[in-house]
Design a protein around this motif. Structure first.
Motif, mmCIF file in Angstrom:
data_model
loop_
_atom_site.group_PDB
_atom_site.id
_atom_site.type_symbol
_atom_site.label_atom_id
_atom_site.label_comp_id
_atom_site.label_asym_id
_atom_site.label_seq_id
_atom_site.Cartn_x
_atom_site.Cartn_y
_atom_site.Cartn_z
ATOM 1 N N LEU A 139 46.424 62.928 23.676
ATOM 2 C CA LEU A 139 47.291 63.640 24.295
ATOM 3 C C LEU A 139 46.610 64.460 25.259
ATOM 4 O O LEU A 139 46.001 65.597 24.538
ATOM 5 C CB LEU A 139 48.371 64.456 23.708
ATOM 6 C CG LEU A 139 49.747 63.860 23.081
ATOM 7 C CD1 LEU A 139 49.312 62.664 22.216
ATOM 8 C CD2 LEU A 139 50.480 64.611 22.313
ATOM 9 N N GLY A 140 46.413 64.281 26.508
ATOM 10 C CA GLY A 140 45.213 64.916 27.364
ATOM 11 C C GLY A 140 45.972 66.350 27.702
ATOM 12 O O GLY A 140 47.160 66.323 27.642
ATOM 13 N N THR A 141 45.010 67.041 28.581
ATOM 14 C CA THR A 141 45.672 68.499 29.025
ATOM 15 C C THR A 141 46.457 68.247 30.402
ATOM 16 O O THR A 141 46.889 69.125 30.776
ATOM 17 C CB THR A 141 44.312 69.180 29.194
ATOM 18 O OG1 THR A 141 43.278 68.675 30.069
ATOM 19 C CG2 THR A 141 43.497 69.513 27.806
ATOM 20 N N ASP A 142 46.090 66.860 31.108
ATOM 21 C CA ASP A 142 46.816 66.827 32.425
ATOM 22 C C ASP A 142 48.258 66.165 32.225
ATOM 23 O O ASP A 142 48.754 65.408 33.125
ATOM 24 C CB ASP A 142 45.831 66.161 33.308
ATOM 25 C CG ASP A 142 44.878 67.309 33.697
ATOM 26 O OD1 ASP A 142 45.189 68.466 33.732
ATOM 27 O OD2 ASP A 142 43.871 66.712 34.416
ATOM 28 N N THR B 262 40.722 58.122 24.888
ATOM 29 C CA THR B 262 39.637 58.692 24.257
ATOM 30 C C THR B 262 40.044 60.337 24.071
ATOM 31 O O THR B 262 40.836 60.655 25.330
ATOM 32 C CB THR B 262 38.323 58.598 25.212
ATOM 33 O OG1 THR B 262 38.460 59.299 26.729
ATOM 34 C CG2 THR B 262 37.978 57.034 25.218
ATOM 35 N N PRO B 263 39.489 60.988 23.469
ATOM 36 C CA PRO B 263 39.724 62.475 23.319
ATOM 37 C C PRO B 263 39.528 63.180 24.758
ATOM 38 O O PRO B 263 38.474 62.837 25.206
ATOM 39 C CB PRO B 263 38.923 62.948 22.290
ATOM 40 C CG PRO B 263 38.644 61.769 21.441
ATOM 41 C CD PRO B 263 38.390 60.434 22.429
ATOM 42 N N ASP B 264 40.194 64.074 25.055
ATOM 43 C CA ASP B 264 39.962 64.987 26.242
ATOM 44 C C ASP B 264 39.061 66.002 25.878
ATOM 45 O O ASP B 264 39.428 66.642 24.857
ATOM 46 C CB ASP B 264 41.303 65.641 26.698
ATOM 47 C CG ASP B 264 41.173 66.360 28.083
ATOM 48 O OD1 ASP B 264 40.299 66.829 28.273
ATOM 49 O OD2 ASP B 264 42.239 66.400 28.681
ATOM 50 N N GLU C 119 41.441 66.552 19.932
ATOM 51 C CA GLU C 119 41.774 65.453 18.936
ATOM 52 C C GLU C 119 43.071 65.177 18.773
ATOM 53 O O GLU C 119 43.543 64.627 17.888
ATOM 54 C CB GLU C 119 41.144 65.830 17.544
ATOM 55 C CG GLU C 119 39.512 65.902 17.534
ATOM 56 C CD GLU C 119 39.076 64.524 18.027
ATOM 57 O OE1 GLU C 119 39.585 63.390 17.348
ATOM 58 O OE2 GLU C 119 38.087 64.655 18.595
ATOM 59 N N THR C 120 44.088 66.042 19.742
ATOM 60 C CA THR C 120 45.387 65.720 19.520
ATOM 61 C C THR C 120 45.767 64.359 19.799
ATOM 62 O O THR C 120 45.597 63.648 20.728
ATOM 63 C CB THR C 120 46.372 66.706 20.374
ATOM 64 O OG1 THR C 120 45.986 68.045 20.242
ATOM 65 C CG2 THR C 120 47.806 66.375 20.390
#
Length: 752
Positions: free
Chosen positions: A432-435, A441-443, A595-596
């Protein structure tokens, strides 16, 4: 669990039903001093004004079911009503049995249904009872006896309705023994049923009854507490409703003439202790999520002892869209049964609280027109010990033993396998990315989103409420389109770090497949109360403002995201599964990025747009700037795979810096939470950008001195005209961030 077979309006417990149950329970409490009687004249039926529903024994029933294709081998024989004396307390256990016409010395196996949904059978025929008609008409003429036992406190059985209680369990076990030891029986008994009737098979299985050869539970409940209060998120049914509802059923509230005599009616009116105990401990579990200290719920866990004691087989039938009895009731328990050496076959399809040959799903891919033959093949093997090849020769149907799994994914395709999820599905993760992007892959960055109950919407806990991608009170994460069909199965699980704002709070998660037109189809859901963040047996109240690690399971599913579609994860606090809600709604802050992730069993580990391989570089004019000084940034971006893919490019300018939109190659800008987004390539979209330039001026306020981050670069493959009426705004598109394209700079500002 009143599971109507003919009337869709009765599929779920309605508010009217709940009112009836509550009223009946109140009436029972007010009459607690009425004495029971031993005599039970059948000519004194309980008068009730409510219209009949489908669990009465009525020759005018018109239940839909499939028919076996094998020719009859027997004629209908004797039907009798047997009344046993319960070994628990001497109460009556009423059994109805319809046998085939047997030759001398010939024996028959028994197919049993243990149910609260049956009338007094002394003047009724199992051929007229909606829950046994499909069995009598298909299997008696093929050499099987069909039987029904009314669980205690229902039909013609004595005692008080216990809702899976210990006396009820012992009565069912005793009925199985009686049928297995009958002189006309071959000693093999199978129990089959759906919903409540799909739960009773586990009663005899947990006790290791030697005559129980197979169980075929449809949408059964082996753990009532887990169904109603799983991970601290209760259903409305859990708040004293089911004890009251089944107490009402025991009084015959839903039937115009059950045949229950006056004495039995008076006895049941004197049973409020059962209703009161169930109501009290239901309220306790609803408030705390815990099993009660009295043991009321613990003694109703039917899973206990099955792996240790049961020596028969299991055909587990469950709809992966069944929100009346959630699929988590049976998976991953099926794995535990197999590990214990119990032959366990799985039949998972995309239907709700139905039979595979239910008329209400007849026009869907989930309908199985060969279901009666499928069951006959199973019974021939498990109850008669016949070779499966002989069965297959005689019956023109699938061989039920070609694999131990018969399943259907959400795309409608039927398949077989030796395990579920099939072995070719492998563990993978999406992050789950920040955008708001769901990525492979991890953000490298982290951010925060907040989920809450939207007060502008109405939340009725008895009605569906499935927040879709983009709801304003949600945190939404959407992948880029998949280049290939993406399939996953089993029980996905989200690993989250959250910060509760109170000592409670809860989270729901929804999975959606989103097509090119942004139409969303729900694939799955899950919900927990934060007091059960790590699935502990007792509530652990979180501390407001402190981070909490959460494992949020999604209900078992078998899902397809078609090629070109996107997968969306939506976090929210609404209701889930058409009925589950939480008594502790409060805003929850969710950490994104890092790592979410969501772990799942996928057939192809390919990430969304996995073939998109993009590299980017940047060069800034310096690393330390004084106030008001301009930074010139030169960028390059190239798509390495696939060769023909073009992209738009996005750069992030840090907060407090001013973008020069008159010089350089900037095509557009939008505000962002961390500064300003600038875009390139809107008018000249390319797969390679050799030299993109932009200028930004440093802040000149002394208080704004410090470190700032430019970037990272990001790209999108979406091609819609940003000026079009139906185009998605640039800020809402699916952006893929390019790792390693950030740059930290220092600003030493001066007062002016």
């Amino acid at each position: 669990m009143n599971d109507s077979e003919r009337t869709p309006d009765h599929q779920y417990v309605t508010r009217r039903t709940l009112l009836q149950a509550t009223a009946a329970g109140t009436a029972g409490l007010s009459l607690s001093g009425v004495a029971s009687a031993d005599d039970d004249p059948i000519d004194d039926p309980l008068p009730v004004e409510d219209p009949p529903v489908d669990f009465v024994c009525d020759p005018d029933n018109t239940e839909h079911y499939t028919e076996v294709s094998a020719e009859p081998t027997h004629e209908f024989g004797e039907e009798e009503t047997i009344e046993l004396e319960s070994e628990q307390d001497g109460k009556k256990i009423q059994l109805g049995v319809l046998k085939p016409d047997l030759e001398d010395e010939e024996t028959a196996p028994v197919i049993l249904r243990a149910t609260p949904y049956v009338d007094d059978l002394r003047e009724k025929s199992l051929r007229d009872c909606v829950r046994t008609e499909r069995l009598t008409e298909n299997y008696v003429e093929r050499g099987y006896a069909v039987a029904a036992v009314a669980v205690r406190g229902t039909g013609g059985s004595g005692g008080c309705m216990e809702l899976f209680g210990p006396n009820e369990q012992a009565d069912v076990d005793q009925a199985v023994t009686s049928l297995g030891e009958a002189d006309w029986s071959n000693g093999n008994v199978g129990i089959i049923g759906r919903s409540y009737d799909g739960s009773t098979p586990w009663m005899a299985a947990r006790m290791g009854n030697p005559y129980l050869s197979t169980v075929v539970p449809f949408s059964g409940v082996p753990d009532m507490h887990d169904l109603l209060y799983r991970r601290g998120a209760p259903e409305p049914r859990g708040y004293a409703i089911l004890p009251g509802l089944y107490y009402a059923i025991s009084l015959g509230v839903h039937s115009p003439a059950t045949g229950v005599g006056l004495a039995t009616y008076l006895e049941r009116l004197s049973c409020p202790d059962n209703y009161t105990d169930g109501s009290v401990w239901s309220l306790y579990a609803g408030a705390t999520g815990e099993r009660d200290p009295s043991g009321y719920w613990t003694e109703r866990v039917l899973k206990r002892g099955v792996a240790r004691n049961y020596d028969g087989s299991v055909l587990m039938v469950h709809g992966l869209q069944d929100w009346n009895v959630n699929p988590s009731q049976v998976y991953p328990w099926t794995d535990e049964l197999r590990e214990a050496g119990i032959e366990t076959h799985i039949y998972f399809k995309q239907f709700g609280h139905h039979y595979p040959d239910d008329g209400r799903i007849q026009e869907t891919d989930a309908y199985n027109e060969n279901w009666a033959d499928f069951l006959l093949a199973w019974f021939e093997s498990e109850l008669k010990g016949r070779d499966e090849n002989v069965v297959e020769d005689e019956i023109d149907t699938v061989d039920v033993f070609d694999a131990s799994v018969h399943a259907q994914h959400s795309g409608g395709e039927w398949y077989t396998a030796d395990e579920w999820p099939p072995a070719e599905a492998s563990e993978t993760e999406l992050f789950l990315g920040t955008d708001g992007n769901l990525r492979a892959t991890p953000d490298p960055e982290t951010n925060e989103e907040i989920v809450y109950v939207d007060e502008t919407r109405e939340y009725d806990p008895t009605q569906p409420s499935d927040p879709e991608p983009g709801c304003r009170a949600c945190a939404t994460f959407v992948s880029a389109p998949f280049d290939d069909e993406f399939r996953f199965a089993g029980g996905p699980e989200l690993t989250l770090t959250v910060t509760p704002t109170t000592s409670g709070g809860h989270l729901t998660a929804y999975l959606w497949a989103v097509d090119e037109d942004d139409e969303a189809e729900r694939l799955g859901w899950g919900q927990i109360d934060l007091r059960y963040a790590d699935d502990s047996p007792a509530a652990e109240y979180p501390t407001p403002g402190e981070e909490l690690d959460v494992h949020l399971p999604i209900e078992p599913l078998d899902a397809i995201v078609p090629e070109g579609h996107r997968l969306a994860v939506v976090l929210h606090q609404g209701t889930t599964g058409d009925r589950t809600y939480s008594p502790t709604p409060a805003p929850v802050v969710v950490e994104t990025g890092g790592e979410t992730a969501m772990a799942l069993q996928a057939w192809n580990a390919a990430a969304p747009r996995a073939s998109l391989d993009v590299v980017g570089e940047r060069e800034d004019s310096g690393s330390v700037f004084s106030g008001g000084q301009t930074n010139r940034t030169d960028l390059s971006v190239a798509v390495e795979q696939p060769d023909d893919e073009t992209v738009l490019v996005r750069e992030t300018i840090p907060e407090a810096w001013t973008v020069d939109e008159e010089h350089g190659d900037v095509a557009a800008t939008t505000p962002a939470t961390d500064g300003t987004h600038v875009y390139f390539g809107l008018d000249d979209r390319r797969s390679e950008y050799d030299a993109l330039t932009h200028f930004a001026t440093a802040p000149d306020d002394l208080e704004e001195s410090g470190e700032y981050t430019f970037g990272p670069l990001a790209v999108t493959t979406e091609t819609a005209d940003p000026e079009g009426d139906d185009a998605r705004p640039l800020s809402d598109r699916e952006w893929t961030r390019l790792e390693g394209t950030e740059r930290d700079v220092i600003v030493t500002a001066v007062d002016i």
